[in-house]
Design an enzyme around this catalytic site. Sequence first.
Site, PDB file in Angstrom:
ATOM      1  N   GLY A 126       1.340  -7.554   4.314  1.00 21.58           N
ATOM      2  CA  GLY A 126       0.314  -6.610   4.775  1.00 21.58           C
ATOM      3  C   GLY A 126       0.297  -6.404   6.269  1.00 21.58           C
ATOM      4  O   GLY A 126      -0.592  -5.764   6.805  1.00 21.58           O
ATOM      5  N   GLY A 128       2.592  -4.762   7.978  1.00 20.24           N
ATOM      6  CA  GLY A 128       3.310  -3.551   8.383  1.00 20.24           C
ATOM      7  C   GLY A 128       4.710  -3.858   8.880  1.00 20.24           C
ATOM      8  O   GLY A 128       5.341  -3.026   9.524  1.00 20.24           O
ATOM      9  N   LEU A 129       5.229  -5.056   8.581  1.00 17.93           N
ATOM     10  CA  LEU A 129       6.588  -5.434   8.995  1.00 17.93           C
ATOM     11  C   LEU A 129       7.582  -5.277   7.851  1.00 17.93           C
ATOM     12  O   LEU A 129       8.720  -5.717   7.919  1.00 17.93           O
ATOM     13  CB  LEU A 129       6.613  -6.875   9.516  1.00 17.93           C
ATOM     14  CG  LEU A 129       5.694  -7.167  10.697  1.00 17.93           C
ATOM     15  CD1 LEU A 129       5.824  -8.615  11.133  1.00 17.93           C
ATOM     16  CD2 LEU A 129       6.006  -6.240  11.864  1.00 17.93           C
ATOM     17  N   SER A 131       7.710  -6.288   4.419  1.00 22.75           N
ATOM     18  CA  SER A 131       8.177  -7.366   3.543  1.00 22.75           C
ATOM     19  C   SER A 131       8.707  -6.794   2.233  1.00 22.75           C
ATOM     20  O   SER A 131       9.614  -7.366   1.625  1.00 22.75           O
ATOM     21  CB  SER A 131       7.035  -8.349   3.257  1.00 22.75           C
ATOM     22  OG  SER A 131       5.917  -7.674   2.723  1.00 22.75           O
ATOM     23  N   ASP A 176      12.419   1.882   6.275  1.00 22.41           N
ATOM     24  CA  ASP A 176      12.250   0.434   6.145  1.00 22.41           C
ATOM     25  C   ASP A 176      13.497  -0.214   5.549  1.00 22.41           C
ATOM     26  O   ASP A 176      13.988  -1.230   6.033  1.00 22.41           O
ATOM     27  CB  ASP A 176      11.035   0.106   5.265  1.00 22.41           C
ATOM     28  CG  ASP A 176       9.732   0.578   5.874  1.00 22.41           C
ATOM     29  OD1 ASP A 176       9.745   0.983   7.064  1.00 22.41           O
ATOM     30  OD2 ASP A 176       8.700   0.550   5.184  1.00 22.41           O
TER      31      ASP A 176
END
Length: 386
Positions: A126, A128-129, A131, A176
């Site tokens: 959660g 924003g990286l 996962s 992403d």
Amino acid sequence: MRQNHTTLINQIKSSFLKIFNKEPILIFSPGRINIIGEHTDYNDGFVFPAAINKGIITAIQKSISEFCTVVAADFNETFEFSLNNIQSIPNGGWKNYLLGVIAEIQKKGIKLEAFNIVFGGDIPVGSGLSSSAALENSIVFGLNELFRLGLTKKEMILISQKAEHNYVGVRCGIMDQYASMFGKKNNALFLDCRSVEANEINIDLKEYQLVLINTNVKHSLSESAYNDRRSVCEKVATMLNISALRDATEEDLLNIKTKISEEDYQKALYVIQENKRVQKATETLKFNDISALGKLLYESHNGLQNQYKVSCPELDFLVDKAKENSNIAGARMMGGGFGGCTINIIAKSATELFIKEISDAYQEKFNKECSVYFVEISEGTHLIKQ
């Protein structure tokens, strides 16, 4: 690889050996930051991400059973399933990322055999990286290695993206997955999301460093709002008779301003302006103009807050505090929005004091702690050599 990663690798490997009594293949798949270019990827636009040294470690090996067993070490959950009946699970969380990847591989007519997995990582969920992209990429990369599927990295990221679309219900762009798969140490990727081609741009922030500050909130709006924003962009593009907002100019948008709501006009305008900012950002780094880059970050946050409306009070507070400090070149919210992290370009000499000040102020304002991460720009998804 840093000490904490070595520890994590050893933990995942020993868990796998203990549960399955077999030597696994090990994969590291990183999370990512995005320096600038938010919500432009699904508009065929430009983004500027980089892989980071936080990620997911996956241990995988063939199973002697007819079932697959997957252990999520961080959640202390075990999931057993058959490859003959892959369906998404309502509120399935991490399981749907996994199942989606398998389903998309099977759609290509590729037959998989049963396998076992243990995975875990150090990307805060959660934040924003990304996962989710790290997990998807680690699964598809691991299966490709294990069964010698012969998939290219580009084919793998498209499988990961489709898994998210079809099994998780988030119509994400390609950024992403691309950044996580193709990341290069000390380089950010100037990625054209239409051609899915990127230029590597060396990142040398000199006396500055990147610091992420996690709000530790994730407002429930995020997924529905994300899909809603995407629909608005597609509707406006259709009205302009173009395939995506990447092809629109501010002048084009003005021509249909009376036919759309002010809210939709501002959202589309933000995307057009953000695309320009990404292109400018890559130029600033060629000349190592960190203050110009920082200014673009502040402009990006303003657009996300006031035009695209995907920010939240906690993110705005962190960016406003950064603006008050002359030792911070720039800051903005990062990721889909409604929570997660801000990315900050901070003078190394002032970092410690600022972190203390911001942590105290955030605690006082929201009666909640923020978390601070120092990240290094790292390699993309790869086999861990033992």
